[in-house]
Design a protein around this motif. Structure first.
Motif, PDB file in Angstrom:
ATOM      1  N   ASP A 154      43.309  47.418  26.321  1.00  0.00           N
ATOM      2  CA  ASP A 154      44.685  46.407  26.421  1.00  0.00           C
ATOM      3  C   ASP A 154      44.082  44.877  26.598  1.00  0.00           C
ATOM      4  O   ASP A 154      42.735  44.572  26.742  1.00  0.00           O
ATOM      5  CB  ASP A 154      45.485  46.665  27.600  1.00  0.00           C
ATOM      6  N   ASP A 155      44.952  43.839  26.376  1.00  0.00           N
ATOM      7  CA  ASP A 155      44.613  42.395  26.360  1.00  0.00           C
ATOM      8  C   ASP A 155      43.680  42.095  27.514  1.00  0.00           C
ATOM      9  O   ASP A 155      42.879  41.208  27.355  1.00  0.00           O
ATOM     10  CB  ASP A 155      45.810  41.732  26.357  1.00  0.00           C
ATOM     11  N   ALA A 156      44.186  42.536  28.787  1.00  0.00           N
ATOM     12  CA  ALA A 156      43.351  42.099  30.031  1.00  0.00           C
ATOM     13  C   ALA A 156      41.947  42.739  29.943  1.00  0.00           C
ATOM     14  O   ALA A 156      41.059  41.875  30.253  1.00  0.00           O
ATOM     15  CB  ALA A 156      44.100  42.803  31.265  1.00  0.00           C
ATOM     16  N   LEU A 157      41.768  43.757  29.367  1.00  0.00           N
ATOM     17  CA  LEU A 157      40.415  44.215  29.169  1.00  0.00           C
ATOM     18  C   LEU A 157      39.745  43.666  28.308  1.00  0.00           C
ATOM     19  O   LEU A 157      38.306  43.256  28.431  1.00  0.00           O
ATOM     20  CB  LEU A 157      40.313  45.988  29.097  1.00  0.00           C
ATOM     21  N   GLY A 192      47.873  45.741  40.450  1.00  0.00           N
ATOM     22  CA  GLY A 192      48.750  45.164  39.577  1.00  0.00           C
ATOM     23  C   GLY A 192      49.919  44.541  40.459  1.00  0.00           C
ATOM     24  O   GLY A 192      49.856  44.615  41.521  1.00  0.00           O
ATOM     25  N   LEU A 193      51.000  44.367  39.325  1.00  0.00           N
ATOM     26  CA  LEU A 193      51.990  43.680  39.974  1.00  0.00           C
ATOM     27  C   LEU A 193      52.916  44.637  40.489  1.00  0.00           C
ATOM     28  O   LEU A 193      54.135  44.984  40.220  1.00  0.00           O
ATOM     29  CB  LEU A 193      52.697  42.812  38.930  1.00  0.00           C
ATOM     30  N   LYS A 194      52.456  45.448  41.663  1.00  0.00           N
ATOM     31  CA  LYS A 194      53.382  46.233  42.434  1.00  0.00           C
ATOM     32  C   LYS A 194      52.993  45.988  43.884  1.00  0.00           C
ATOM     33  O   LYS A 194      52.042  45.869  44.172  1.00  0.00           O
ATOM     34  CB  LYS A 194      53.148  47.579  42.093  1.00  0.00           C
ATOM     35  N   MET A 195      54.128  46.269  44.805  1.00  0.00           N
ATOM     36  CA  MET A 195      53.686  46.060  46.335  1.00  0.00           C
ATOM     37  C   MET A 195      54.656  47.167  47.287  1.00  0.00           C
ATOM     38  O   MET A 195      56.047  47.397  46.670  1.00  0.00           O
ATOM     39  CB  MET A 195      54.182  44.827  46.551  1.00  0.00           C
ATOM     40  N   GLY A 243      44.857  41.808  40.334  1.00  0.00           N
ATOM     41  CA  GLY A 243      43.930  42.990  39.671  1.00  0.00           C
ATOM     42  C   GLY A 243      42.815  43.034  40.875  1.00  0.00           C
ATOM     43  O   GLY A 243      41.701  43.939  40.314  1.00  0.00           O
ATOM     44  N   VAL A 244      42.632  42.397  41.663  1.00  0.00           N
ATOM     45  CA  VAL A 244      41.276  42.311  42.563  1.00  0.00           C
ATOM     46  C   VAL A 244      41.587  43.154  43.832  1.00  0.00           C
ATOM     47  O   VAL A 244      42.499  43.321  44.326  1.00  0.00           O
ATOM     48  CB  VAL A 244      40.778  40.950  42.626  1.00  0.00           C
ATOM     49  N   CYS A 245      40.380  43.535  44.456  1.00  0.00           N
ATOM     50  CA  CYS A 245      40.142  44.386  45.462  1.00  0.00           C
ATOM     51  C   CYS A 245      40.902  43.872  46.759  1.00  0.00           C
ATOM     52  O   CYS A 245      41.312  44.303  47.789  1.00  0.00           O
ATOM     53  CB  CYS A 245      38.747  44.902  45.798  1.00  0.00           C
ATOM     54  N   ASN A 246      40.843  42.450  46.780  1.00  0.00           N
ATOM     55  CA  ASN A 246      41.441  41.854  48.220  1.00  0.00           C
ATOM     56  C   ASN A 246      42.782  41.333  48.006  1.00  0.00           C
ATOM     57  O   ASN A 246      43.422  40.683  48.873  1.00  0.00           O
ATOM     58  CB  ASN A 246      40.464  40.722  48.647  1.00  0.00           C
ATOM     59  N   ALA A 247      43.387  41.875  47.063  1.00  0.00           N
ATOM     60  CA  ALA A 247      44.879  41.520  46.876  1.00  0.00           C
ATOM     61  C   ALA A 247      45.779  42.692  47.872  1.00  0.00           C
ATOM     62  O   ALA A 247      45.195  43.690  48.019  1.00  0.00           O
ATOM     63  CB  ALA A 247      45.258  41.674  45.374  1.00  0.00           C
ATOM     64  N   ALA A 297      48.997  36.912  48.655  1.00  0.00           N
ATOM     65  CA  ALA A 297      48.194  37.987  48.732  1.00  0.00           C
ATOM     66  C   ALA A 297      48.302  38.930  47.479  1.00  0.00           C
ATOM     67  O   ALA A 297      47.647  39.589  47.083  1.00  0.00           O
ATOM     68  CB  ALA A 297      48.219  38.480  50.128  1.00  0.00           C
ATOM     69  N   LYS A 298      49.773  38.819  47.103  1.00  0.00           N
ATOM     70  CA  LYS A 298      49.973  39.799  45.985  1.00  0.00           C
ATOM     71  C   LYS A 298      49.873  39.368  44.820  1.00  0.00           C
ATOM     72  O   LYS A 298      49.466  39.991  43.885  1.00  0.00           O
ATOM     73  CB  LYS A 298      51.500  40.424  46.196  1.00  0.00           C
ATOM     74  N   VAL A 299      50.417  37.988  44.442  1.00  0.00           N
ATOM     75  CA  VAL A 299      50.655  37.586  43.059  1.00  0.00           C
ATOM     76  C   VAL A 299      49.292  36.878  42.555  1.00  0.00           C
ATOM     77  O   VAL A 299      49.084  36.868  41.201  1.00  0.00           O
ATOM     78  CB  VAL A 299      51.917  36.703  42.951  1.00  0.00           C
TER      79      VAL A 299
END
Lengths: 423, 423
Positions: free
Chosen positions: B65-68, B321-324, B257-261, B251-253
């Motif tokens: 995908d584009d991100a990768l 990702g964009l889920k919370m 994609g990183v571990c401290n989100a 913290a979310k947005v």
């Protein structure tokens, strides 16, 4: 503490709950409870000796040798010493809450790096009942809950000792489950203990190769391997021959059954004639069996014929007894290579008057402790001024050398802000 | 560096020999060699981009995908940034040789606790070619040899980058084998790497659960697991609602994609009505999918109907990702329990004006980094003033939080005496 009724997983889950509570209990309460343990151990000496007598009886029936029976046996005096050891641990500085570092970050956050307990520490140990109490005291002093897994040959002693410790700590306001005992003797239970991910924060095996192999195979929780010490004394060309003899003799003979005793002597060819003949006589007189290479044999004089040949296996063997392998080398490089190839990274000594050789030895030998002109026998929490120890680590991560109170902790970053967000 | 011709064991053995030599090479030589690496990377940008184009082409063909694809892609500017990162690492203080502690023991021994390199560090990482260079620079700066195991999807880029690094370091006087690359993609080779006892002193896996599972199963060398972060923001009753919104949103947005989100938002029932409706709108506008409990849904207003139910699984999921997930709690205890049960011990934040609540949160939450009134996103070697990082540790032994230069070292006790023996 109801050992029989609980599974290993239940014991560990209870220890984890206790650890969460322990992390909030102040040092004064922990210290007072440990001092009460020392008093209660002394007050209940009869009960302890009665249980211990059963273990000793079983040990004799099982044919344990005198040295093992001696390690197993408690007396009134030894119980007093165990209690005194607890009092000494209480008197050590509290490692918990130490501010390791603090700074204000460019974001304006105030960041503190603070020492905190690990959580639940499990210890697997040999048939020395005093370790039951030592380990519990070290763990509690450093704010941890502890799961003890002693040897089946000390089961009666351990049960009583752990019961006294647990009861007294609970009476002193510490949480139920801060100290618990898993019955020894069953490798299945050991494997269970070593796979309690998320519950056991550290497992420390003290003991021989079999235990280590079992854990290497099964453990999924963090492990610090304690104990294996294939230690060397290297006598450099520039050594004082008399000092070299004293150090080599002490490192081998003073207490041959421990991990920091020397197993192999390496001697520079130039100084070997001035060191080996007399040293061989002294070691021989002390009952040490010598396993030598051809050059060492040649220097042994008439005695040489009675010596055994050192095989490749000898260089890798931790005798833990009155045996010593001896090799003559042609220089510092050969000595360092030998040690890095065959050593276990525990304690290594050079005897030399040459500072350059000493610095190279200390820099290039890959071990927890390196000594210049001293016996390897000093690797010990007490000798290092760290108080008692849970064992000696020969690994490089987290703790290297003596495992004292500080080595039973981790740290946590605590950051205070006033609304900082990342840009 | 002849990757193809060597087995993993041979590569590691060569790395070990290199590590022994590296331990004796001064900081100036290491720094100069690393600066030359930065220069050579820039000078050979065309070569790097050519190799990278092959990987990107393969990646597109494989349907990444584009991100990768974006993470995989290098440009002239990015190569320059990679070189600059090396120069920044060179500029950091040298951790090797630091005197951590020194004292004279009762035996008269002068004991020093000195920081030394670990030896051979292996790093297993995802398809970001810049990590090849970052990891090599961090390892060499801290005196270690490094074995790199990149992703097969970046194989052409990694091969060229590692070759440039290795060649330049060797030309700068560092030993052959100080940096080597194991081709990625083969789990068998990973298992080999993870079982090189005595050769690999530390393996750091960066990446997802599959990698972690493979290593938990196979690794016999020491491992520091980097990456998994199921992080929480807890909005306390005494929180400033506006600050709480900003922190939770960030913290979310800011970089999901990183571990401290943050993955889960916990909100005290008393303050939830003042926080959630507006925060839900903002998160929704940012494209965040919300998974809520019943009480949070009730506060979402008309928007509530479009939200998903949070299941038990959600509390344990690192969305990356964009889920919370969102849960309303009745107090601090419930929040701490939730975090200690479901968190991964990475980064946890409380928003509160109540110092007692803040202190309890920081004391009782079991995580590498705890934040008061700040976003979880600050857990980062750069933000912490440690320079670059090799990853973030969620374990408690050795390194917790960002793994920087110091975390790639161990210590050694060096004792100088004048003939001391143990009595």
């Amino acid at each position: 503490m109801a050992v029989q009724a609980q599974t290993v997983a239940e014991i560990c889950a209870q220890a984890k709950r206790a650890a969460r509570k322990l992390a909030t209990i102040d040092a004064h309460t922990r210290d007072a409870a440990l001092n009460a343990v020392a008093d209660d151990l002394e007050a209940r000496t009869d009960e302890i000796l009665e249980a211990n007598a059963l273990d000793v009886e079983d040990g004799r029936a099982a044919g344990l040798d005198d040295a093992l029976i001696d390690r197993l046996t408690l007396t009134q005096e030894r119980v007093h010493e165990v209690a005194e050891a607890v009092r000494e641990i209480v008197a050590l500085p509290d490692p918990v809450g130490e501010l390791i570092e603090s700074k204000t970050l460019r974001s304006g956050l105030d960041l503190e790096k603070v020492r905190v307990p690990l959580g639940v520490v499990a210890i697997v140990y040999e048939a020395r009942p005093n370790v039951t109490v030592d380990a519990a005291a070290l763990a509690i002093k450093s704010g941890n809950a502890v799961v003890l897994r002693g040897s089946s040959s000390a089961q009666h002693s351990n049960a009583v000792l752990a019961q006294i410790v647990a009861d007294t700590l609970t009476a002193g306001g510490l949480p139920e489950g801060a100290v618990s005992l898993v019955a020894g003797g069953d490798r299945g239970e050991l494997a269970q203990l070593a796979t309690q991910d998320g519950l056991v924060d550290l497992i420390i095996p003290r003991g021989g190769g079999g235990l280590k192999t079992t854990l290497k195979e099964h453990a999924t929780v963090p492990v610090i391997y304690a104990a294996a010490g294939n230690c060397h004394v290297y006598v450099d060309a520039a050594a004082d021959p008399q000092m070299a003899q004293e150090i080599a003799y002490n490192a081998k003979v003073q207490r041959p059954g421990v991990c920091n005793a020397a197993e192999t002597l390496l001697v520079h060819a130039e100084v070997a004639p001035a060191v080996l003949p007399e040293l061989f006589e002294r070691l021989h007189a002390a009952g040490v069996e010598l396993l030598v290479d051809a050059r060492a044999r040649a220097l042994a004089g008439p005695q040489g014929e009675g010596l055994s040949d050192a095989t490749d296996e000898d260089w890798d063997t931790e005798y833990l007894g009155l045996k010593m392998a001896v090799r003559v080398v042609d220089g510092l490089d050969e000595a360092i290579d030998h040690i890095n190839r065959h050593g276990t990274g525990h304690s290594e000594a050079i005897v030399t008057g040459d500072d350059v050789a000493a610095d190279r030895f200390c820099g290039e030998v890959d071990a927890a402790c390196v000594y210049v002109n001293a016996s390897t026998r000093f690797t010990d929490g007490g000798e290092f001024g760290m108080g008692a120890e849970m064992g000696n680590s020969t690994q490089k991560l987290h703790a290297r050398g003596p495992i004292g109170l500080r080595e039973l902790t981790t740290y946590k970053y605590v950051a205070h802000g006033d609304g900082q967000v990342r840009e």
